[in-house]
Design a protein around this motif. Structure first.
Motif, PDB file in Angstrom:
ATOM      1  N   ARG A  32      26.569  29.085 -13.599  1.00 42.03           N
ATOM      2  CA  ARG A  32      26.874  27.779 -13.007  1.00 42.03           C
ATOM      3  C   ARG A  32      27.963  27.921 -11.959  1.00 42.03           C
ATOM      4  O   ARG A  32      28.950  28.623 -12.178  1.00 42.03           O
ATOM      5  N   ASP A  33      27.747  27.224 -10.849  1.00 39.83           N
ATOM      6  CA  ASP A  33      28.777  27.215  -9.801  1.00 39.83           C
ATOM      7  C   ASP A  33      30.113  26.774 -10.387  1.00 39.83           C
ATOM      8  O   ASP A  33      30.186  25.771 -11.100  1.00 39.83           O
ATOM      9  N   GLY A  34      31.142  27.510 -10.095  1.00 39.73           N
ATOM     10  CA  GLY A  34      32.474  27.114 -10.536  1.00 39.73           C
ATOM     11  C   GLY A  34      32.863  27.669 -11.891  1.00 39.73           C
ATOM     12  O   GLY A  34      34.031  27.579 -12.282  1.00 39.73           O
ATOM     13  N   GLU A  35      31.908  28.209 -12.642  1.00 37.40           N
ATOM     14  CA  GLU A  35      32.221  28.767 -13.953  1.00 37.40           C
ATOM     15  C   GLU A  35      32.647  30.225 -13.794  1.00 37.40           C
ATOM     16  O   GLU A  35      32.214  30.918 -12.866  1.00 37.40           O
TER      17      GLU A  35
ATOM     18  N   ALA B  15      22.841  23.205  -9.004  1.00 38.14           N
ATOM     19  CA  ALA B  15      24.123  23.862  -9.270  1.00 38.14           C
ATOM     20  C   ALA B  15      23.960  25.045 -10.218  1.00 38.14           C
ATOM     21  O   ALA B  15      24.851  25.879 -10.313  1.00 38.14           O
ATOM     22  N   ASP B  16      22.834  25.097 -10.910  1.00 38.25           N
ATOM     23  CA  ASP B  16      22.662  26.114 -11.950  1.00 38.25           C
ATOM     24  C   ASP B  16      21.619  27.150 -11.562  1.00 38.25           C
ATOM     25  O   ASP B  16      20.611  26.841 -10.917  1.00 38.25           O
TER      26      ASP B  16
ATOM     27  N   GLN C 160      16.666  29.568  -9.425  1.00 37.61           N
ATOM     28  CA  GLN C 160      17.449  28.342  -9.286  1.00 37.61           C
ATOM     29  C   GLN C 160      16.822  27.235 -10.121  1.00 37.61           C
ATOM     30  O   GLN C 160      15.592  27.121 -10.183  1.00 37.61           O
TER      31      GLN C 160
END
Lengths: 140, 243
Positions: free
Chosen positions: B173-176, B211-212, B239
């Motif tokens: 995940r973006d940001g993780e 986003a995932d 995606q």
């Protein structure tokens, strides 16, 4: 063809006799369609097995074929899947075949042009529909 | 993967004519089985073109072909397979016999139907889909996520079964900081008892479209030994997109 409705109904109850009767009555037609689309006896036989095995395996399903037209559609779809997954007939169809639906939608009497007819039955468009060399990119 | 009206129409026509890539074929199959509007469009095109078949002269298949079919479909049984439920969540049509005859099995998803356009969906309610592939088609993994049940259904096509390992599904995940394990694609999670590679299981996180990213790695039996991410090679990535 409505006489076959009984066999389709019996097949929903898992009757092997019904499957045998349906095969006897429909196999020459379905095999002809598959051979025309696949242009190869061996491939047509393979897809015949898939079609009738699917007919049997899914006989209880709500959307199982219940008439000849639906069986034809199943055969056609399985032929397409076989062709695509085995990369048998890379195609470039003419725009006439690929854009057959008029802006106001599809109606039963919407005419079928020759390109679409041949694309549907044989997976190709008439030779006259191929772009001319002078129109092809890189061949000017 | 939101398709415009024109794109859906073009996909339906290509689907019926066979002028379609293997990836688009999988998507069209999934749409046909899950999206009533798309299925209706395909049915209309098929019904429109069906009369063309009448002009094809019959051709006799070789003798013995039906015997071959019968040997394949019921080697020791006189009954057709009984289906417990054709409408329930996560039900997969048991087409193992047919699939065994296909060199590269085409994927067919059988999940709860999508809502019709008259029943607007929120982003949270929409089913999501990820198409995971490597560089050498036609190996494919299709994963469909149902937010209502928070379950995924995964189908692997032409992917060899590891003799001494398990496939593990990961969420990136973006940001993780790192990947999160969503579970193993192993025999305990197989949703069918027909030997096909179909899996249905709940996952610990809600998926977000766009986003995932999902990934499948090959791990030792029992999965990666670390919570930090895959230990083995990542074989497939895809995606997450709206179905």
């Amino acid at each position: 063809m409505s006489v076959m409705m009984k066999e389709f109904e019996k097949l929903k109850f898992g009757s092997k006799d019904a499957l045998a009767e349906l095969y006897t009555k429909t196999a020459p037609h379905i095999y002809a369609l598959l051979f025309r689309r696949l242009a190869n006896e061996e491939d047509a036989q393979t897809v015949m097995k898939i079609v009738y095995a699917t007919l049997w395996t899914n006989c209880h399903a709500a959307d199982a074929p219940s008439n000849l037209n639906e069986l034809r559609a199943l055969a056609h779809r399985e032929a397409i899947k076989y062709i695509v997954t085995n990369n048998l007939q890379p195609q470039t169809l003419s725009p006439n075949a690929l854009t057959p639906i008029p802006p106001d939608g599809l109606k039963p009497n919407t005419p079928v042009n020759d390109d679409l007819r041949q694309a549907y039955l044989e997976g190709r468009t008439p030779p006259s529909s191929k772009p001319k060399k002078s129109q092809m990119k890189g061949n000017i | 993967m939101s398709l415009s009206h024109d794109d859906r129409q073009a996909l339906a026509i290509s689907y019926v004519l066979g002028n379609i890539s293997s990836e688009d074929l999988i998507i069209a199959d999934a749409l046909r089985d899950n999206d009533p509007e798309f299925a209706k469009l395909v049915n209309e095109i098929e019904a429109w073109l069906a009369p063309l078949n009448e002009q094809t002269p019959d051709k006799m298949p070789p003798a013995g072909l039906f015997d071959d079919i019968m040997r394949e479909i019921s080697p020791g049984s006189d009954a057709a397979p009984l289906l417990a439920n054709d409408n329930g969540p996560g039900f997969w049509r048991p087409a193992a016999i047919a699939a065994s005859l296909i060199a590269v099995a085409a994927l067919s998803l059988h999940l709860p139907s999508l809502n019709t356009p008259s029943e607007p969906q929120t982003a949270e309610q929409s089913q999501l889909m990820a198409l995971l592939a490597d560089d050498s088609q036609p190996q494919l993994v299709v994963i469909v996520y149902d937010p209502a049940s928070q379950k995924v259904v995964a189908k692997m096509s032409n992917v060899p079964w590891p003799e001494d390992g398990d496939y593990e599904l990961w969420l990136i995940r973006d940001g993780e900081a790192g990947p999160q394990s969503l579970g193993l694609l192993n025999i305990e999670k197989q949703s069918g008892n027909d030997g096909s590679k179909e899996f249905e299981f709940a996952i610990p996180s809600q998926l977000n479209p766009s986003a995932d990213l999902l990934a499948v790695s090959l791990e030792p039996k029992g999965g990666s030994g670390t919570s930090k991410g895959p230990q083995g090679p990542v074989l497939f990535t895809g995606q997450v997109t709206p179905l």
